[in-house]
Every structure is written in structure tokens, then in C-alpha cells.
Design a protein around this motif. Structure first.
Motif, PDB file in Angstrom:
ATOM      1  N   GLN A  94       0.827  -1.203   0.000  1.00  0.00           N
ATOM      2  CA  GLN A  94       0.000   0.000   0.000  1.00  0.00           C
ATOM      3  C   GLN A  94       0.864   1.257   0.000  1.00  0.00           C
ATOM      4  O   GLN A  94       0.425   2.334  -0.412  1.00  0.00           O
ATOM      5  CB  GLN A  94      -0.968  -0.008   1.190  1.00  0.00           C
ATOM      6  CG  GLN A  94      -0.328   0.034   2.572  1.00  0.00           C
ATOM      7  CD  GLN A  94      -0.046  -1.316   3.169  1.00  0.00           C
ATOM      8  OE1 GLN A  94       0.639  -2.129   2.575  1.00  0.00           O
ATOM      9  NE2 GLN A  94      -0.576  -1.569   4.380  1.00  0.00           N
ATOM     10  N   LEU A 121      -1.149   4.680  -1.387  1.00  0.00           N
ATOM     11  CA  LEU A 121      -1.035   5.972  -0.704  1.00  0.00           C
ATOM     12  C   LEU A 121      -0.505   7.105  -1.583  1.00  0.00           C
ATOM     13  O   LEU A 121      -1.104   8.187  -1.602  1.00  0.00           O
ATOM     14  CB  LEU A 121      -0.180   5.826   0.550  1.00  0.00           C
ATOM     15  CG  LEU A 121      -0.815   4.999   1.673  1.00  0.00           C
ATOM     16  CD1 LEU A 121       0.156   4.825   2.820  1.00  0.00           C
ATOM     17  CD2 LEU A 121      -2.102   5.654   2.168  1.00  0.00           C
ATOM     18  N   LEU A 123       3.556   5.040   3.829  1.00  0.00           N
ATOM     19  CA  LEU A 123       2.760   4.433   4.897  1.00  0.00           C
ATOM     20  C   LEU A 123       3.331   4.801   6.259  1.00  0.00           C
ATOM     21  O   LEU A 123       2.592   5.167   7.181  1.00  0.00           O
ATOM     22  CB  LEU A 123       2.756   2.910   4.721  1.00  0.00           C
ATOM     23  CG  LEU A 123       2.125   2.087   5.848  1.00  0.00           C
ATOM     24  CD1 LEU A 123       0.635   2.354   5.940  1.00  0.00           C
ATOM     25  CD2 LEU A 123       2.393   0.599   5.626  1.00  0.00           C
ATOM     26  N   TYR A 157      -1.215  -1.628  12.797  1.00  0.00           N
ATOM     27  CA  TYR A 157      -0.896  -1.531  11.373  1.00  0.00           C
ATOM     28  C   TYR A 157       0.139  -2.584  10.978  1.00  0.00           C
ATOM     29  O   TYR A 157       0.928  -3.041  11.805  1.00  0.00           O
ATOM     30  CB  TYR A 157      -0.328  -0.142  11.037  1.00  0.00           C
ATOM     31  CG  TYR A 157      -1.351   0.956  11.149  1.00  0.00           C
ATOM     32  CD1 TYR A 157      -2.195   1.267  10.086  1.00  0.00           C
ATOM     33  CD2 TYR A 157      -1.491   1.677  12.336  1.00  0.00           C
ATOM     34  CE1 TYR A 157      -3.133   2.279  10.191  1.00  0.00           C
ATOM     35  CE2 TYR A 157      -2.438   2.691  12.455  1.00  0.00           C
ATOM     36  CZ  TYR A 157      -3.252   2.985  11.379  1.00  0.00           C
ATOM     37  OH  TYR A 157      -4.190   3.981  11.482  1.00  0.00           O
ATOM     38  N   GLU A 180      -8.173  -3.155   0.238  1.00  0.00           N
ATOM     39  CA  GLU A 180      -7.103  -2.292   0.743  1.00  0.00           C
ATOM     40  C   GLU A 180      -7.255  -0.857   0.217  1.00  0.00           C
ATOM     41  O   GLU A 180      -7.069   0.108   0.957  1.00  0.00           O
ATOM     42  CB  GLU A 180      -5.742  -2.849   0.329  1.00  0.00           C
ATOM     43  CG  GLU A 180      -5.287  -4.024   1.157  1.00  0.00           C
ATOM     44  CD  GLU A 180      -5.057  -3.654   2.609  1.00  0.00           C
ATOM     45  OE1 GLU A 180      -4.156  -2.844   2.889  1.00  0.00           O
ATOM     46  OE2 GLU A 180      -5.807  -4.143   3.466  1.00  0.00           O
ATOM     47  N   LYS A 195      -9.961   0.856   2.139  1.00  0.00           N
ATOM     48  CA  LYS A 195      -9.530   1.123   3.517  1.00  0.00           C
ATOM     49  C   LYS A 195      -8.723   2.411   3.601  1.00  0.00           C
ATOM     50  O   LYS A 195      -8.964   3.265   4.467  1.00  0.00           O
ATOM     51  CB  LYS A 195      -8.699  -0.061   4.023  1.00  0.00           C
ATOM     52  CG  LYS A 195      -8.024   0.171   5.370  1.00  0.00           C
ATOM     53  CD  LYS A 195      -7.156  -1.033   5.722  1.00  0.00           C
ATOM     54  CE  LYS A 195      -6.375  -0.798   7.007  1.00  0.00           C
ATOM     55  NZ  LYS A 195      -5.514  -1.964   7.344  1.00  0.00           N
ATOM     56  N   TYR A 196      -7.774   2.588   2.690  1.00  0.00           N
ATOM     57  CA  TYR A 196      -6.911   3.761   2.756  1.00  0.00           C
ATOM     58  C   TYR A 196      -7.568   5.006   2.182  1.00  0.00           C
ATOM     59  O   TYR A 196      -7.229   6.121   2.576  1.00  0.00           O
ATOM     60  CB  TYR A 196      -5.562   3.457   2.111  1.00  0.00           C
ATOM     61  CG  TYR A 196      -4.731   2.586   3.027  1.00  0.00           C
ATOM     62  CD1 TYR A 196      -4.062   3.131   4.109  1.00  0.00           C
ATOM     63  CD2 TYR A 196      -4.699   1.211   2.849  1.00  0.00           C
ATOM     64  CE1 TYR A 196      -3.352   2.334   4.980  1.00  0.00           C
ATOM     65  CE2 TYR A 196      -3.986   0.401   3.726  1.00  0.00           C
ATOM     66  CZ  TYR A 196      -3.313   0.976   4.796  1.00  0.00           C
ATOM     67  OH  TYR A 196      -2.626   0.178   5.666  1.00  0.00           O
ATOM     68  N   MET A 222      -9.160   6.258   5.234  1.00  0.00           N
ATOM     69  CA  MET A 222      -8.200   6.844   6.160  1.00  0.00           C
ATOM     70  C   MET A 222      -7.779   8.238   5.701  1.00  0.00           C
ATOM     71  O   MET A 222      -7.699   9.173   6.507  1.00  0.00           O
ATOM     72  CB  MET A 222      -6.959   5.955   6.267  1.00  0.00           C
ATOM     73  CG  MET A 222      -5.948   6.444   7.309  1.00  0.00           C
ATOM     74  SD  MET A 222      -4.410   5.493   7.322  1.00  0.00           S
ATOM     75  CE  MET A 222      -3.471   6.379   6.071  1.00  0.00           C
TER      76      MET A 222
END
Length: 338
Positions: free
Chosen positions: A104, A109, A174, A261, A321, A324-325, A328
Motif C-alpha cells: 500500500q 497511498l 505508509l 498496522y 485495501e 480502507k486507505y 483513512m
């Protein structure tokens, strides 16, 4: 010769020609289907040699190549939080000649937080997750802390101009976002020092140039910890592997009970790669992940090996994934200017 006889003769000739070329056509079709791989295949690793990503690549490249029937060459290309290597893969042909070992940290990211990055997570397609790497909070030897509580207490005594410094593999990585989130959660200031890979972060941490770092764990760190080069005061997993059994979980600190994490690595190809090539790579990678020697080496370095997945399962895991980010980033509002 009558017209009917002439037509009959032509029909026979056409049939004979078709039969003559049929085996060749079938052979050419079969050869095309079996053409991949026609030579060496590159495994792109987005960090310099010597770090945990490189170690995984070295462990897996041989067995993947054996299963694939071709040499798999590890190519290291660090910088810009992995986006330089990712971009090189995207600039290559979508023919399986190069595939990407990513997390990720490089795939999700940067494109979601940095407007200068010109690709989106869906520019890649997942072949197979490979490992879960646990993250550790490391501090320099001279820092007067021995637990998360004493670490946060010391950090709280500093202001922005004297705040603790931390190193990561890059801005927007990350580890950068996790550490910034740690600071916001604990309401303490930190100063970020970005690097081009894991190895130089370890070097400067051991040399005392930075105060701490949240990093992916690798077994080679244990000797440095035992030798007093730096200290490990927490692992960011609730249930760490046996090799990290002596390091407390950061979730044991009440204020960080949900601060959990890990880094999820996998292999990816450029979107548009044929189903046949993806299937061949998926099969080879999955076979390598079931190799007992490979499993033992990866687990000895503190990783959990991912179960074998179909292409459909790998795609679903990647989509989860990404979602999810995205959430965030929506909550934290972290975006870099382009």
C-alpha cells in the motif's frame, strides 16, 4: 472439362491446401499460447538492495522463476516513495516482461495523497498477495526511553522546534502517515526526515542522526538491537510472531489500543496484461508460496506468508485495501500539493 468437373476439382484443391496448412496453423497458435515467458522476467522492487522488500524478492525470485520456467531478475529502483519504480512498470509493455513487488506504501497511498503522482491504484492488477510484514517502533540508543509510555512522555515535553525526529522511506509513505497519525493521536509533535529506502534509515538511526522510526521488521534488526545499535520499544501488531514475542504491542498502551498496522506485500502487473500471462504468474507465485523452504525463510524474518489465492480473490483483496486507505485519507485529510 465440364463446368461441374472444374468446380469439383477447385473444391478438392482448396480442401487439400486447408489440410496442408492446418497443422502449421495449429502449431503457430500453440506456440503463441506458450510463448510466455520467452526470456528473463524482471521483478521490480521499489527500494534499494539490502532492505526487507529486497530480502523478500531474493527469497522468492528463484522459486518463482523455477515454476515459471524462466529466470526472474530482481531490479531495485528506489526513490519518491516507490513511485519511480511503479511508473517504470507502467511505462513498460503490459506483457508480463516486468512485474511489481509492492505494498500500500507505493501502490495506494502516493496516488491518493500526492497530486504529482500520475497514476491511480487501479493502474495495477494484483497477481497474488505474498506476505504480511509487522511494523516496529525503533528508537536510537541514546534516547532515554524504554517503553511507549516513556517515549510519548518525552515527546510531549518537546515543542515544534525541538520535537523528536523520525525517518521514513519517503514523504507520503505508509510509515510517514502512520507516524503523523501517532503524533496527532497522542497530541505530540514530530519532525519528519525522509529517505530513499529502509537501509539508509537504519544507518542513520544507528548513528543517532534521527531519534526514531516506525519500520517494517526484519530479522537482521535483532542483532543490531542486541548489539545496542538501537532499541525496539513496540510492535504495531496485536498478535506479533514468535520472533517478536519479547517486544510489547503498542496496543497495550490504553491511548493506542486500536493503533494496529502492518505492511501487506504482493505482486502486481500493469492493467491490461492478458489473462494468460496473469494466470501463469499467479500459478508460479502461488507455487513458490507453498515451498517449505520459502515459508521458513520468510517466517524467520518475522513475516506471515499469505495463503494462495486465485486472480479473482487477489483482485478483491486489493480492492478492499484501496477502500480502507481511501477512508483513512478522507478522515485525516492528508493530501500533498502537486
Amino acid at each position: 472439362m465440364t463446368s461441374h468437373a472444374l468446380q469439383t476439382r477447385r473444391s478438392i484443391l482448396k480442401a487439400s491446401v486447408a489440410l496442408a496448412f492446418a497443422p502449421a496453423t495449429a502449431w503457430m497458435t500453440a506456440a503463441h499460447a506458450q510463448a510466455y515467458p520467452s526470456g528473463p522476467v524482471s521483478m521490480m522492487v521499489p527500494y534499494p538492495a539490502g532492505g526487507p522488500s529486497d530480502l523478500s524478492a531474493r527469497i522468492l525470485s528463484g522459486p518463482i522463476g523455477d515454476s515459471l520456467g524462466a529466470r526472474v531478475v530482481v531490479e531495485n529502483l528506489g526513490g519518491a516513495t516507490g513511485t519511480i519504480a511503479a511508473t517504470k512498470v507502467l511505462n513498460a509493455k503490459a506483457d508480463g516482461g516486468i512485474f511489481f513487488q509492492g505494498t500500500q506504501n507505493e501502490l495506494i497511498l502516493p496516488p491518493l495523497t500526492n497530486r504529482a503522482v500520475r497514476y491511480q491504484p487501479d493502474a495495477f492488477e494484483s497477481l497474488q498477495p505474498i506476505t504480511v510484514t509487522h511494523l516496529v517502533l525503533l528508537v536510537r540508543t541514546g534516547l532515554p526511553v524504554d517503553s511507549v509510555d516513556t517515549f510519548l512522555k518525552l515527546a510531549a515535553q518537546r515543542d515544534a522546534s525541538t520535537s523528536l525526529t523520525y525517518g521514513t522511506v519517503g514523504v507520503g509513505s505508509l510509515y510517514h502517515l502512520i507516524t503523523e497519525y501517532l503524533g496527532k493521536t497522542a497530541k505530540v509533535p514530530f519532525t519528519h526526515v525522509p529517505y530513499t529506502g529502509t537501509a539508509p534509515v537504519i544507518q542513520d538511526l544507528a548513528g543517532g542522526q534521527i531519534d526514531f522510526s516506525i519500520m517494517p521488521f526484519q530479522a537482521s534488526m535483532l542483532e543490531m538491537i542486541k548489539g545496542g545499535r538501537f532499541k525496539a520499544i513496540a510492535v504495531l501488531s496485536r498478535n506479533p510472531p514468535a520472533v517478536l514475542a519479547q517486544v510489547p504491542s503498542i496496543t497495550e498502551t490504553p491511548a493506542l489500543a486500536n493503533f494496529e498496522y502492518a505492511s501487506y506485500a504482493g505482486y502486481y502487473v500493469k492493467k491490461g496484461t492478458s489473462a494468460e500471462v496473469k494466470q501463469a504468474l499467479n500459478k508460479a507465485i502461488g507455487h513458490a508460496l507453498e515451498d517449505k523452504t520459502v515459508i521458513a525463510k520468510l517466517e524467520a524474518d518475522g513475516r506471515n506468508v499469505s495463503p494462495r489465492m486465485s486472480l479473482e480473490e487477489a483482485a478483491a483483496a486489493y480492492a478492499t485495501e484501496i477502500a480502507k486507505y481511501k477512508e483513512m485519507i478522507r478522515v485525516t485529510g492528508y493530501v500533498q500539493a502537486g
